[in-house]
Motif scaffolding. Structure first.
Motif, PDB file in Angstrom:
ATOM      1  N   LEU A  78      -3.494   0.055  -5.045  1.00 39.98           N
ATOM      2  CA  LEU A  78      -2.767   1.102  -5.774  1.00 39.98           C
ATOM      3  C   LEU A  78      -1.859   0.446  -6.820  1.00 39.98           C
ATOM      4  CD1 LEU A  78      -2.090   3.279  -2.640  1.00 39.98           C
ATOM      5  CD2 LEU A  78      -3.290   4.063  -4.695  1.00 39.98           C
ATOM      6  N   PRO A  79      -1.344   1.241  -7.786  1.00 42.91           N
ATOM      7  CA  PRO A  79      -0.511   0.642  -8.830  1.00 42.91           C
ATOM      8  C   PRO A  79       0.679  -0.136  -8.260  1.00 42.91           C
ATOM      9  CG  PRO A  79      -0.999   2.950  -9.336  1.00 42.91           C
ATOM     10  CD  PRO A  79      -1.530   2.687  -7.965  1.00 42.91           C
ATOM     11  N   GLY A  80       1.066  -1.182  -8.945  1.00 45.64           N
ATOM     12  CA  GLY A  80       2.100  -2.091  -8.455  1.00 45.64           C
ATOM     13  C   GLY A  80       3.509  -1.547  -8.498  1.00 45.64           C
ATOM     14  N   HIS A  81       3.734  -0.469  -9.244  1.00 49.52           N
ATOM     15  CA  HIS A  81       5.111   0.018  -9.405  1.00 49.52           C
ATOM     16  C   HIS A  81       5.555   0.929  -8.258  1.00 49.52           C
ATOM     17  CE1 HIS A  81       2.814   3.452 -11.003  1.00 49.52           C
ATOM     18  NE2 HIS A  81       3.848   4.176 -10.593  1.00 49.52           N
ATOM     19  N   LEU A  82       4.661   1.222  -7.321  1.00 44.09           N
ATOM     20  CA  LEU A  82       5.008   2.186  -6.273  1.00 44.09           C
ATOM     21  C   LEU A  82       6.039   1.614  -5.310  1.00 44.09           C
ATOM     22  CD1 LEU A  82       1.429   3.525  -5.446  1.00 44.09           C
ATOM     23  CD2 LEU A  82       3.132   4.464  -7.033  1.00 44.09           C
ATOM     24  N   GLU A  83       6.812   2.531  -4.733  1.00 43.38           N
ATOM     25  CA  GLU A  83       7.820   2.140  -3.739  1.00 43.38           C
ATOM     26  C   GLU A  83       7.289   2.484  -2.352  1.00 43.38           C
ATOM     27  OE1 GLU A  83      11.795   3.816  -3.442  1.00 43.38           O
ATOM     28  OE2 GLU A  83      11.887   3.605  -5.629  1.00 43.38           O
ATOM     29  N   TRP A  84       7.440   1.552  -1.433  1.00 40.93           N
ATOM     30  CA  TRP A  84       6.963   1.774  -0.066  1.00 40.93           C
ATOM     31  C   TRP A  84       8.128   1.851   0.904  1.00 40.93           C
ATOM     32  CZ3 TRP A  84       1.891   2.861   0.507  1.00 40.93           C
ATOM     33  CH2 TRP A  84       1.069   2.564  -0.581  1.00 40.93           C
ATOM     34  N   HIS A  85       8.044   2.847   1.774  1.00 39.18           N
ATOM     35  CA  HIS A  85       9.072   3.031   2.809  1.00 39.18           C
ATOM     36  C   HIS A  85       8.391   2.907   4.166  1.00 39.18           C
ATOM     37  CE1 HIS A  85      12.253   5.274   0.314  1.00 39.18           C
ATOM     38  NE2 HIS A  85      11.312   4.928  -0.536  1.00 39.18           N
ATOM     39  N   LEU A  86       8.951   2.077   5.030  1.00 39.99           N
ATOM     40  CA  LEU A  86       8.428   2.024   6.390  1.00 39.99           C
ATOM     41  C   LEU A  86       9.210   3.032   7.235  1.00 39.99           C
ATOM     42  CD1 LEU A  86       6.389   0.551   8.265  1.00 39.99           C
ATOM     43  CD2 LEU A  86       8.366  -0.726   9.110  1.00 39.99           C
TER      44      LEU A  86
END
Ligand SMILES: *Cc1c(COP(=O)(O)O)cnc(C)c1O
Length: 236
Positions: A78-86
């Protein structure tokens, strides 16, 4: 009726998003909250990367995942700018991997885990945002600090330097009527207020509310709601 696990299409996803945002705004207005005060975290767990791709097309830039490995599988395609939350339980041996992707961890559920996150953040030169997860229903099956253990650990937790504490997170017991979840949201907010008073430090965030009960959570002060099935449909 749509079959559980059936992949949503872009048009439906846009409609669902608009509907959820509308309900969020209405709940916020009922509670006298300012527009834009509550963040929508899109929970994409169990859905393949293709579904997240649609969400990106619909303008979504942050995703909540409950397993480190699943996040690791999806993020690279997926695009690199995304923010991931665990948002799911974090095992001790996966802290380094989690932190490599997730800028925010909603599930810090013990002092031991917080210490480990802090040490590894220091080693890796990271500064994750964290929420302390509280087991508001005192359920043996759920992770989280008990209120008592959080009160007892809060000074030690506040002393950690390599993380930014945003506030508290909870997953209340499932109740058929969302109105019955209200007392658990109130409990989390009141605990937050107490801890702020006790420590003199701000804990601005309350990560609470899911598809079933996010409106009640917003009325009780949620700053981020974690919503999956109301956007993507029932998981298979
Ligand atoms: C799955 C999950 C959600 C989203 O649940 P929905 O009912 O699909 O909105 C929110 N928070 C956590 C911690 C979850 O595991």
């Amino acid at each position: 009726m749509v079959k559980p696990g059936a992949m949503v299409d872009l048009g439906t996803l846009r409609e669902n998003l608009e509907a959820v945002r509308g309900r969020m705004a209405a709940a916020g207005a009922r509670a006298g909250r300012k527009p834009g005060e509550v963040q929508l975290l899109t929970v994409s767990k169990t859905w393949p990367a293709a579904v997240l791709e649609l969400a990106v097309q619909a303008g979504i830039e942050s995703f909540g995942e409950n397993r480190v490995q699943e996040m690791e599988e999806k993020a690279p395609v997926l695009p690199g700018h995304l923010e991931w939350h665990l948002i799911g339980p974090l095992q001790k041996n996966k802290v380094r991997r989690a932190m490599a992707l997730a800028g925010t961890i909603h599930s810090v559920d013990s002092l031991e885990l917080a210490l480990r996150v802090d040490r590894i953040a220091g080693e890796e030169g990271r500064h994750p945002k964290v929420y302390w997860q509280v087991n508001v229903g005192d359920e043996t099956t759920k992770a989280g600090f008990s209120e008592e253990s959080l009160r007892g650990s809060v000074e030690d937790l506040m002393a950690l330097r390599n993380q930014e504490v945003l506030g508290l997170m909870a997953i209340p017991p499932f109740v058929p009527d969302p109105e019955e979840a209200r007392r658990f949201f109130v409990r989390l907010r009141e605990l937050r207020d107490d801890l702020e008073q006790k420590t003199g430090r701000r804990l601005p965030g309350l990560s609470m509310g899911m598809s079933h009960d996010f409106e009640v959570a917003i009325e009780e002060g949620a700053t981020v709601v974690r919503v999956g099935s109301a956007l993507f449909g029932e998981r298979g």
